[in-house]
Write an enzyme that holds these catalytic residues in place. Structure first.
Site, short mmCIF file in Angstrom:
data_model
loop_
_atom_site.label_atom_id
_atom_site.label_comp_id
_atom_site.label_asym_id
_atom_site.label_seq_id
_atom_site.Cartn_x
_atom_site.Cartn_y
_atom_site.Cartn_z
CB SER A 158 -0.91 0.03 1.24
OG SER A 158 -1.57 1.27 1.36
CE1 TYR B 66 -4.90 -2.49 4.27
CE2 TYR B 66 -3.72 -0.45 3.85
CZ TYR B 66 -4.36 -1.58 3.38
OH TYR B 66 -4.47 -1.79 2.03
#
Length: 247
Positions: A142, A155
């Site tokens: 990400s 995350y």
């Protein structure tokens, strides 16, 4: 060209990748967790377009189920394609959490770790004997590992860990000519974290040099390249696919 396993292939980036790889001539084994109907629809779309795909259930957080999943993959390879090995693995399955650090519970933290780092680690370990020489692994990370975004600390931390793990995979699997790379999406129009409303999408687009948010197909094309001979000399890399987000 072989068969590839894609986790989380019933929606979003996973579904788009499954369809893209099938158009490239690859067989696809896509996994789903809670929505078998969506997975069956992806398979139907692929087969209607002339491709070949199978959907298998898998909870990436349930490490104990991985041996049984491997046996299901072996059976699918034999019955659907008449082969015994995999050409690639895409570790894509995941979920989001948008909470500031001071409100994240231990259960939420552990759930994110299980899906985004522990799961890919042990699933790759479990499927490694099936990966053929010259196979390719692609891990989805990400852009939040580069751009700190309030509310996604756990995350992003586990995605950062997966990026590091990718390099170690490339190092350790190199003797078998297995490549490992990660793809780091920016803001993408998917259902992750509840999706994008118009206001949030406009904000993200304004922070992106190309003036829009990404589509799942933008990511799928790069994954497809890394799984093909086009990416044969790309190894141990993290490729951000974000349209120039926060540069």
């Amino acid at each position: 060209m072989g068969v590839v396993v894609i986790t989380g292939g019933s929606r979003g980036i996973g579904a788009s990748t499954a369809q893209h790889l099938a158009r490239r001539g690859l067989g696809v084994i896509l996994t789903y967790n809670s929505n078998p109907a969506a997975a069956r629809q992806v398979v139907a779309d692929i087969e209607q377009a002339g491709g070949n795909a199978v959907a298998l259930g898998l909870d990436v957080a349930d490490i104990g189920s991985f041996t049984g999943f491997r046996e299901a993959v072996i059976e699918a390879l034999r019955e659907k394609w008449g082969i015994s090995g995999l050409a690639g693995l895409v570790n894509n399955a995941g979920h989001g959490l948008f909470n500031p650090i001071d409100s994240v519970s231990e259960a939420q933290f552990d759930a994110l770790c299980a899906v985004h780092l522990k799961g890919p680690f042990f699933l790759t370990q479990t499927l490694l004997p099936l990966l053929e020489t010259n196979a390719s692994i692609v891990n989805l990370t990400s852009a939040t590992t580069r751009v700190a975004t309030a509310g996604v600390a756990p995350y992003a931390s586990f995605k950062g860990g997966l990026e590091v793990l990718t390099r170690y995979m490339a190092k350790e699997f190199g003797e078998r000519r297995i490549r490992a790379n990660s793809v780091s999406p920016g803001a993408i129009r998917t259902e992750l974290g509840g999706g994008l409303n118009d206001e949030f999408e406009a904000l993200l687009a304004s922070q992106t040099a190309l003036g829009r948010v990404g589509e799942p197909e933008d990511i799928a094309r790069v994954i497809g390249m890394l799984l093909s001979d086009e990416g044969a000399w790309i190894n141990a890399q993290n490729i951000e696919v974000a349209g120039g987000y926060n540069i």
